[in-house]
Design an enzyme around this catalytic site. Sequence first.
Site, PDB file in Angstrom:
ATOM      1  N   ARG A  25       0.819  -1.220   0.000  1.00 48.31           N
ATOM      2  CA  ARG A  25       0.000   0.000   0.000  1.00 48.31           C
ATOM      3  C   ARG A  25       0.855   1.274   0.000  1.00 48.31           C
ATOM      4  NH1 ARG A  25      -5.426  -0.241   1.081  1.00 48.31           N
ATOM      5  NH2 ARG A  25      -6.264  -2.161   0.293  1.00 48.31           N
ATOM      6  N   ARG A  29      -2.804   6.540   0.352  1.00 49.38           N
ATOM      7  CA  ARG A  29      -3.183   7.713   1.127  1.00 49.38           C
ATOM      8  C   ARG A  29      -2.128   8.278   2.048  1.00 49.38           C
ATOM      9  NH1 ARG A  29      -8.335   4.918   3.349  1.00 49.38           N
ATOM     10  NH2 ARG A  29      -6.697   3.326   3.331  1.00 49.38           N
ATOM     11  N   ARG A  38      -6.276  12.250  -5.868  1.00 49.27           N
ATOM     12  CA  ARG A  38      -7.622  11.768  -5.552  1.00 49.27           C
ATOM     13  C   ARG A  38      -8.637  12.888  -5.367  1.00 49.27           C
ATOM     14  NH1 ARG A  38     -10.573   9.600  -4.640  1.00 49.27           N
ATOM     15  NH2 ARG A  38     -10.873   8.117  -2.988  1.00 49.27           N
ATOM     16  N   ASP A  74      -6.402  -2.654  -7.909  1.00 49.88           N
ATOM     17  CA  ASP A  74      -7.074  -3.225  -6.747  1.00 49.88           C
ATOM     18  C   ASP A  74      -7.433  -4.664  -7.055  1.00 49.88           C
ATOM     19  OD1 ASP A  74      -8.268  -2.345  -4.021  1.00 49.88           O
ATOM     20  OD2 ASP A  74      -9.780  -3.654  -4.929  1.00 49.88           O
ATOM     21  N   TYR A 151     -15.308 -11.387  -0.786  1.00 45.80           N
ATOM     22  CA  TYR A 151     -16.051 -10.190  -1.212  1.00 45.80           C
ATOM     23  C   TYR A 151     -17.248 -10.553  -2.083  1.00 45.80           C
ATOM     24  CZ  TYR A 151     -12.318  -7.231   0.588  1.00 45.80           C
ATOM     25  OH  TYR A 151     -11.434  -6.605   1.414  1.00 45.80           O
TER      26      TYR A 151
HETATM   27  O1  CP3 Z   1       0.170   0.721  -3.131  1.00 41.22           O
HETATM   28  C1  CP3 Z   1      -0.266  -0.414  -3.367  1.00 41.22           C
HETATM   29  O2  CP3 Z   1      -0.083  -1.371  -2.594  1.00 41.22           O
HETATM   30  C2  CP3 Z   1      -1.017  -0.640  -4.675  1.00 41.22           C
HETATM   31  C3  CP3 Z   1      -2.402  -0.506  -4.631  1.00 41.22           C
HETATM   32  C4  CP3 Z   1      -3.356  -1.480  -3.965  1.00 41.22           C
HETATM   33  C5  CP3 Z   1      -4.691  -1.089  -3.679  1.00 41.22           C
HETATM   34  N1  CP3 Z   1      -5.390  -2.163  -3.256  1.00 41.22           N
HETATM   35  C6  CP3 Z   1      -5.210   0.284  -3.861  1.00 41.22           C
HETATM   36  C7  CP3 Z   1      -6.389   0.698  -3.085  1.00 41.22           C
HETATM   37  C8  CP3 Z   1      -3.258  -2.837  -3.632  1.00 41.22           C
HETATM   38  C9  CP3 Z   1      -2.054  -3.740  -3.703  1.00 41.22           C
HETATM   39  C10 CP3 Z   1      -4.552  -3.255  -3.187  1.00 41.22           C
HETATM   40  C11 CP3 Z   1      -4.872  -4.638  -2.808  1.00 41.22           C
HETATM   41  C12 CP3 Z   1      -6.085  -4.909  -2.046  1.00 41.22           C
HETATM   42  N2  CP3 Z   1      -7.323  -4.351  -2.196  1.00 41.22           N
HETATM   43  C13 CP3 Z   1      -6.181  -5.904  -1.046  1.00 41.22           C
HETATM   44  C14 CP3 Z   1      -5.068  -6.830  -0.630  1.00 41.22           C
HETATM   45  C15 CP3 Z   1      -4.088  -6.167   0.246  1.00 41.22           C
HETATM   46  C16 CP3 Z   1      -4.498  -6.014   1.691  1.00 41.22           C
HETATM   47  O3  CP3 Z   1      -4.450  -4.895   2.182  1.00 41.22           O
HETATM   48  O4  CP3 Z   1      -4.825  -7.027   2.331  1.00 41.22           O
HETATM   49  C17 CP3 Z   1      -7.491  -5.899  -0.563  1.00 41.22           C
HETATM   50  C18 CP3 Z   1      -8.054  -6.769   0.529  1.00 41.22           C
HETATM   51  C19 CP3 Z   1      -8.219  -4.921  -1.298  1.00 41.22           C
HETATM   52  C20 CP3 Z   1      -9.651  -4.577  -1.201  1.00 41.22           C
HETATM   53  C21 CP3 Z   1      -9.835  -3.135  -0.877  1.00 41.22           C
HETATM   54  N3  CP3 Z   1      -9.722  -2.110  -1.777  1.00 41.22           N
HETATM   55  C22 CP3 Z   1     -10.180  -2.570   0.366  1.00 41.22           C
HETATM   56  C23 CP3 Z   1     -10.392  -3.360   1.634  1.00 41.22           C
HETATM   57  C24 CP3 Z   1     -10.272  -1.192   0.164  1.00 41.22           C
HETATM   58  C25 CP3 Z   1     -10.730  -0.159   1.156  1.00 41.22           C
HETATM   59  C26 CP3 Z   1      -9.822   0.031   2.288  1.00 41.22           C
HETATM   60  C27 CP3 Z   1      -8.925   1.200   2.035  1.00 41.22           C
HETATM   61  O5  CP3 Z   1      -7.709   1.021   2.077  1.00 41.22           O
HETATM   62  O6  CP3 Z   1      -9.462   2.291   1.828  1.00 41.22           O
HETATM   63  C28 CP3 Z   1      -9.942  -0.916  -1.171  1.00 41.22           C
HETATM   64  C29 CP3 Z   1      -9.834   0.398  -1.811  1.00 41.22           C
HETATM   65  C30 CP3 Z   1      -8.439   0.792  -2.169  1.00 41.22           C
HETATM   66  N4  CP3 Z   1      -7.560   0.026  -2.872  1.00 41.22           N
HETATM   67  C31 CP3 Z   1      -7.817   2.039  -1.915  1.00 41.22           C
HETATM   68  C32 CP3 Z   1      -6.540   1.996  -2.493  1.00 41.22           C
HETATM   69  C33 CP3 Z   1      -5.515   3.111  -2.540  1.00 41.22           C
HETATM   70  C34 CP3 Z   1      -8.468   3.202  -1.187  1.00 41.22           C
HETATM   71  C35 CP3 Z   1      -9.338   3.986  -2.103  1.00 41.22           C
HETATM   72  C36 CP3 Z   1      -9.058   5.448  -2.055  1.00 41.22           C
HETATM   73  O7  CP3 Z   1      -7.967   5.888  -2.425  1.00 41.22           O
HETATM   74  O8  CP3 Z   1      -9.984   6.171  -1.658  1.00 41.22           O
END
Ligand code: CP3
Length: 341
Positions: A25, A29, A38, A74, A151
């Site tokens: 991640r 953010r 964003r 994602d 999911y």
């Molecule tokens: O920087 C990185 O790692 C690359 C980007 C990345 C995202 N999601 C962007 C994202 C990666 C590798 C993921 C994987 C992901 N997505 C996982 C596996 C990794 C983990 O943390 O266990 C999972 C379970 C998801 C599902 C998901 N997507 C969730 C639970 C959420 C919401 C929680 C949150 O962090 O806000 C997302 C949305 C998401 N994916 C965001 C980002 C940057 C947030 C959205 C935003 O920017 O408003």
Amino acid sequence: MTGRGRLLAAVQGQAVDATPVWFMRQAGRVLPEYRALREKHPFLEVARTPELAAEATMMPVDRFGVDGAVLFADIMLPLDGMGIPFRIDAGIGPVIETPIRTAADVERITVLEVEEATPYVLDALRLLRTELGDRAALLGFAGAPFTVACYLVDGRPSREYPKTKALMFGAPDVWHALMTKVTDVTIRYLKGQIAAGADAVQLFDSWLGLLGPDVYSQYVFPYTQRIFSELEGLAPTIHFSTGTVQLLELIGQTGPDMVSVDWRLPLDEAWRRLPAGTGIQGNLDNSLLMAPWQAVKAGTEDILRRAAGRPGHIFNLGHGLLPQTEPDQLGRIVDLVHAWR
Ligand code: CP3
């Protein structure tokens, strides 16, 4: 060595001049430049627009000098090719409009060619492969079938995923049909990413900690194993999960080149429990980054000491960065890991 050379050597168990490091991640953010992006574009628009996804991917490479650039994407994006509408709700996460619960629901899922399903992911990787050069390895990724199924069936983030487990235990035929389809999609998706320029790929099984060894063996293991066996020889692979001390030996047997572990086991102990030749990624506590630098430094050095210069280590967190992390902590960790001898 270049960042790319260093990370790719480590994931294949070869010698490196310094331990490679990236952060799960990292493109998100915690970075003010990401938050500014964003302000102008919703999350899914960034992910589905190759130029914007590439821009977000590059941010932590430019700022911290990490050795891995993880594609801004994602785990939900492959749903675009499965005919399953979803959205990402602020403060909640992925939400599926019509969850998958029956044999007929599974039957309706489409399995498309990756160029048709998620062309923007491939285009973003092609852009990045050129832009990155050898500065950092380009990391593709996918959600593992179990975590994606959580999911699809529960329909939204949950602590226990009770509907998913009810389907698994109560309708095993439907479960296996669903896992087969999601596995087919995942294999196409990852092969497509590798062909488009991903140097290595990580499979995120984020919710695996919900399962015990017998249930994992019966309902999940064969699918994960099939993914790694299909990718053999195409690109190095990393398995990610968290809270899975009880599954570590089995995870090693699914066949990844490297296993990402969290902080619940010391790194050297986790390493002893994996098959010989399997590398290890991790395992700093992501919450430790909220503490003052002296504590972060001690935690980082403890991991490097336990790795003891063995080939096959990538330094990372045990799980993704928490949004409130102070970004300067990350730059200091990268410098410390790179200088460690
Ligand atoms: O920087 C990185 O790692 C690359 C980007 C990345 C995202 N999601 C962007 C994202 C990666 C590798 C993921 C994987 C992901 N997505 C996982 C596996 C990794 C983990 O943390 O266990 C999972 C379970 C998801 C599902 C998901 N997507 C969730 C639970 C959420 C919401 C929680 C949150 O962090 O806000 C997302 C949305 C998401 N994916 C965001 C980002 C940057 C947030 C959205 C935003 O920017 O408003």
